[in-house]
Design a protein around this motif. Structure first.
Motif, short mmCIF file in Angstrom:
data_model
loop_
_atom_site.label_atom_id
_atom_site.label_comp_id
_atom_site.label_asym_id
_atom_site.label_seq_id
_atom_site.Cartn_x
_atom_site.Cartn_y
_atom_site.Cartn_z
N GLN A 157 63.91 1.98 44.14
CA GLN A 157 63.57 0.85 45.03
C GLN A 157 62.26 0.23 44.66
OE1 GLN A 157 62.87 3.39 48.43
NE2 GLN A 157 64.99 3.98 48.92
N GLY A 158 61.34 0.98 44.03
CA GLY A 158 60.08 0.15 43.39
C GLY A 158 60.71 -1.12 42.44
N MET A 159 61.74 -0.77 41.45
CA MET A 159 62.26 -1.70 40.58
C MET A 159 62.70 -3.05 41.11
SD MET A 159 63.85 0.78 37.48
CE MET A 159 64.42 -0.71 36.67
N GLN A 160 63.53 -2.38 42.31
CA GLN A 160 64.08 -3.39 43.04
C GLN A 160 63.22 -4.35 43.72
OE1 GLN A 160 67.05 -2.03 45.96
NE2 GLN A 160 67.60 -4.03 46.75
N ALA A 163 61.67 -6.57 40.84
CA ALA A 163 62.44 -7.71 40.24
C ALA A 163 62.44 -8.95 41.17
CB ALA A 163 64.07 -7.23 40.08
N ARG A 164 62.56 -8.39 42.53
CA ARG A 164 62.45 -9.74 43.38
C ARG A 164 61.25 -10.30 43.42
NH1 ARG A 164 63.87 -6.87 47.33
NH2 ARG A 164 66.13 -7.40 47.71
N GLY A 165 59.90 -9.59 43.22
CA GLY A 165 58.70 -10.44 43.33
C GLY A 165 58.52 -11.24 42.11
N GLN A 166 59.00 -10.40 40.81
CA GLN A 166 58.76 -11.26 39.65
C GLN A 166 59.71 -12.62 39.43
OE1 GLN A 166 59.54 -8.38 36.77
NE2 GLN A 166 57.71 -7.23 37.34
N LEU A 167 60.85 -12.40 39.94
CA LEU A 167 61.62 -13.78 39.87
C LEU A 167 61.17 -14.65 40.79
CD1 LEU A 167 65.16 -11.98 39.87
CD2 LEU A 167 64.06 -13.04 37.96
N ARG A 168 60.71 -14.35 42.03
CA ARG A 168 60.09 -15.27 43.04
C ARG A 168 58.84 -16.01 42.24
NH1 ARG A 168 59.36 -12.41 46.85
NH2 ARG A 168 57.26 -11.75 46.66
N ASP A 169 58.00 -15.09 41.52
CA ASP A 169 56.84 -15.81 40.97
C ASP A 169 57.10 -16.56 39.93
OD1 ASP A 169 55.24 -14.09 42.77
OD2 ASP A 169 54.86 -12.56 41.15
N GLY A 334 50.86 6.41 48.91
CA GLY A 334 49.92 7.15 47.75
C GLY A 334 50.39 7.58 46.24
N ASP A 335 51.66 7.05 46.18
CA ASP A 335 52.08 7.13 44.76
C ASP A 335 51.26 5.95 43.94
OD1 ASP A 335 53.67 8.94 45.66
OD2 ASP A 335 55.58 7.46 45.89
N TYR A 336 50.92 5.09 44.61
CA TYR A 336 50.40 3.98 43.53
C TYR A 336 48.75 3.97 43.46
CZ TYR A 336 54.71 1.64 44.32
OH TYR A 336 56.08 1.21 44.44
N ILE A 337 48.20 5.01 44.22
CA ILE A 337 46.94 5.17 44.11
C ILE A 337 46.39 5.91 42.85
CG2 ILE A 337 44.86 6.30 45.14
CD1 ILE A 337 46.14 5.85 47.71
N ALA A 338 45.75 5.14 41.83
CA ALA A 338 45.50 5.87 40.73
C ALA A 338 44.00 6.79 40.97
CB ALA A 338 45.22 4.80 39.41
N ASN A 339 43.17 6.12 41.57
CA ASN A 339 41.81 6.92 41.66
C ASN A 339 41.20 6.30 43.32
OD1 ASN A 339 39.73 8.60 41.06
ND2 ASN A 339 38.34 7.08 40.10
N ASP A 359 51.61 -1.64 39.55
CA ASP A 359 52.56 -1.99 40.42
C ASP A 359 51.96 -2.12 41.84
OD1 ASP A 359 54.75 -2.10 38.78
OD2 ASP A 359 55.63 -0.20 39.00
N GLY A 360 51.13 -1.04 42.00
CA GLY A 360 50.27 -1.08 43.34
C GLY A 360 49.41 -2.27 43.46
N GLY A 361 48.95 -2.55 42.44
CA GLY A 361 47.99 -3.89 42.61
C GLY A 361 48.76 -5.21 42.74
N ARG A 362 49.78 -5.20 42.20
CA ARG A 362 50.78 -6.16 42.27
C ARG A 362 51.25 -6.61 43.77
NH1 ARG A 362 55.51 -7.00 42.79
NH2 ARG A 362 56.03 -4.95 41.93
N LYS A 363 51.57 -5.35 44.41
CA LYS A 363 52.26 -5.21 45.96
C LYS A 363 51.04 -5.36 46.49
CE LYS A 363 55.83 -1.74 45.32
NZ LYS A 363 56.60 -2.60 46.06
N MET A 364 49.72 -5.12 46.46
CA MET A 364 48.56 -5.34 47.36
C MET A 364 48.25 -6.79 47.17
SD MET A 364 46.58 -4.06 49.40
CE MET A 364 46.88 -2.28 49.32
N ARG A 365 48.24 -7.72 46.29
CA ARG A 365 47.94 -8.91 46.26
C ARG A 365 48.93 -9.99 46.91
NH1 ARG A 365 46.17 -7.63 40.83
NH2 ARG A 365 48.47 -7.83 39.96
#
Length: 619
Positions: A157-160, A163-169, A334-339, A359-365
């Motif tokens: 699901q994360g890869m999907q 991929a959608r976000g990178q193609l859009r960018d 919580g999976d995307y939280i490193a610290n 991935d978490g930083g990209r999603k948050m932006r």
């Protein structure tokens, strides 16, 4: 010749005092008790709960020997000690009723426990009894299976989404992205666009592999995980569950719990001393999941409970800032939280600094770029129920690092940072094996292990005194010091004693007496050679030392190999075995020589020594 300087006798006395102090807690026994801990991650226990517990007990005339607050790491607990188990059971039922207003959603966990009767002055010196393993103390054993399919679903699901976000960018147009089993299909109208998309995705997603295929009038790109990435995803899912379980199971107050991986997708959980299986299962299953969600701005603030909840949103009534209507689709989990760490904002007010992975930083932006000034909430889910930890205003586009402000106090900031670091389960787990070892069986194992060691010690002592007479007495004293020091060190280390560990103690006795046999026979050889008793004692210890050192070092190497490469009961055996070798070398040579010097070294004209029959050549 056979005189120890004063400092060596002082060292022996210090060793004996150390052994006596740190061995003694193992003989004081334990008293029945109950432990009160938090049932919710957002509820922190402090010393104020002691007064509530005492008042509840006094209300029903239940007498407790002691009620006190204790911090264990970052978790606070209240413990109450009782004279017998009947009172313990009554107190548990009463406290569960009095402390929890809603029995279906309890705020406090009340669990059975055992507390050491060691005096406080000994406990202040960290003189505590050894922990007993599952086979000696009893407890519960769970074998849990991780749902690796859920781990893969989350990764795909994360890869999907990536991929959608990178193609859009990159302004690469596609005709749809869909999931097909363990593959992701991306459709395109022409081959050139597919080739461009493949270049973009392969540069950004090194763990993915791509294959080209046809799809009717369109063409498509099939994206799957590489085999090594697939294995790493599954392994990391199990490891994350182990890490999360380790943090959650501390609430049971279990001494030395065992949480380790078994096979590719199974986790073993052993909780010594825990007899309440349902409570243990509840704690193990009570793992938290964190989500960052947007507040639904279509609902007027203050009208959440009276307004209709829009489709795709849900109402939260519990937590800071509640009631509030949040969008169901999370920005990140919580999976995307490193610290996460407590800090201060630009106004020197308590806040929480959060670091996200790539991935978490990209999603948050992406999520916050167009939503500056909007409200965002962090929600903690436990037992399927969500509680809002905080609702904050987005002041700027957020990336891999941002702050949550408005925490109020430094303590609240520390608590939230701890919850964020605790993370969530990577995937659901199912208990496939459950085993309870009763305290009576554990007590029988302790009795049998203690008796076997005691009888072995008595038999060896009787033989040594019979065969070597006074030197046999010296050997038995050295052997006693060896056992005393070994148990004291294990108690100081708070090592977990199991049946293999008790076997290692018995083995250590045999090895220690072997060193004394070498010393005694060397002294006999010198007497046979015609040496005077004082010279024979000196030469006997001197010549025996090299042999004792060689034999113990080789055995020590084997013990270290077991400790490094072994696991489970083997490591438990190895720890006691290695420590037993070190204490036996000290007691068999240093202490034994000190006793012999104290007894015989003061006599200038020593005609003979009591070391049994010395057969001389020609006799």
């Amino acid at each position: 010749m056979n005189r120890y300087p004063l400092w060596k006798y002082i060292l022996i006395l210090v060793a004996l005092t150390f052994g006596a102090i740190y061995t003694s807690p193992n003989f004081f026994g334990e008293s029945p008790a109950v432990q009160i801990s938090s049932a919710k991650s957002t509820l922190k226990i402090d010393s104020n709960l002691v007064a509530k517990v005492e008042a509840a007990l006094q209300k029903e005339n239940i007498k407790s020997d002691n009620v006190y607050f204790e911090m264990s790491g970052t978790h606070g607990t209240v413990r109450a000690r009782f004279a017998d188990t009947d009172t313990q059971f009554k107190a548990k039922a009463l406290l569960e009723k009095e402390l929890n207003a809603d029995q279906n959603d309890p705020s406090y966990m009340v669990a059975f426990n055992l507390l050491s009767n060691t005096p406080h002055w000994l406990q202040s010196m960290h003189a505590l009894p050894m922990y007993l393993g599952l086979d000696l103390r009893g407890g519960v054993h769970f074998l849990m299976q991780v749902d690796l399919k859920a781990v893969m679903d989350k990764r795909l699901q994360g890869m999907q989404a990536a991929a959608r976000g990178q193609l859009r960018d990159k302004n690469v147009r596609h005709a749809g992205i869909s999931r097909s089993g363990d593959a992701i299909d991306i459709k395109f109208s022409d081959a050139d666009t597919r080739a461009k998309a493949k270049d973009v995705l392969s540069a950004q997603m090194p763990d993915a592999q791509f294959a080209e295929a046809a799809d009717g009038s369109n063409v498509k790109l099939v994206m799957t995980l590489k085999p090594e990435a697939l294995k790493e995803t599954r392994d990391n899912g199990v490891k994350q569950n182990i890490s999360t379980l380790s943090k959650r199971v501390n609430e049971l107050g279990v001494a030395e719990p065992v949480i380790q991986q078994q096979g590719a997708d199974r986790i073993v959980v052993q909780l010594p001393g825990v007899q309440d299986v349902s409570r243990a299962k509840d704690i193990i299953g009570r793992t938290a999941t964190l989500e960052v969600r947007m507040v639904d701005e279509t609902v007027t603030r203050g009208m959440e409970e009276t307004s209709a909840v829009p489709f795709g949103s849900e109402l939260f009534k519990s937590g800071k800032g509640a009631p509030v209507v949040l969008v169901k689709e999370p920005i990140i989990t919580g999976d995307y939280i490193a610290n996460a760490s407590a800090s201060f904002d630009q106004n020197q007010q308590p806040s929480v600094s959060i670091d996200l992975n790539g991935d978490g930083g990209r999603k948050m932006r992406q999520a916050t770029r167009e939503k500056i000034g909007k409200l965002m909430a962090i929600v903690l889910f436990e037992k399927g129920k969500g509680e809002v930890l905080t609702v904050a205003t987005i002041r700027d586009e957020l990336g891999s690092r941002f702050q949550i402000t408005g925490m109020g106090t430094s303590e609240a900031a520390n608590d939230l940072a701890l919850l964020l670091r605790a993370g969530s389960l990577a995937a659901p787990m199912e208990i496939i094996e459950e085993r309870t070892i009763g305290p009576q069986l554990g007590a029988d194992n302790v009795t049998k292990g203690f008796n076997s060691t005691l009888y072995g010690f008595a038999a060896v002592s009787a033989f040594m005194i019979f065969y070597y007479m006074m030197f046999g007495v010296f050997s038995v004293l050295a052997l006693s010091v060896n056992v005393l020091l070994l148990v004291a060190i294990l108690s100081l280390m708070q090592a977990t004693l199991t049946l293999p560990g008790m076997a290692a103690i018995a083995l250590a006795l045999g090895m220690a007496i072997d060193s004394n046999v070498l010393i005694n026979e060397r002294v006999r050889e010198e007497l046979r050679a015609g040496q005077s008793p004082q010279v024979a004692i000196s030469l006997g210890f001197e010549h025996a030392w090299a042999t004792i050192l060689d034999s113990n070092v080789t055995t020590l190497i084997v013990g270290l190999a077991l400790l490094i490469f072994g696991s489970g009961p083997v490591r438990g055996f190895a720890v006691v075995h290695v420590l037993g070798i070190l204490t036996s070398m000290f007691s068999a040579v240093f202490v034994s020589r000190g006793v012999v010097n104290f007894w015989y070294g003061r006599r200038k004209k020593l005609a003979s020594v009591s070391i049994g029959q010395v057969w001389k050549p020609g006799e």
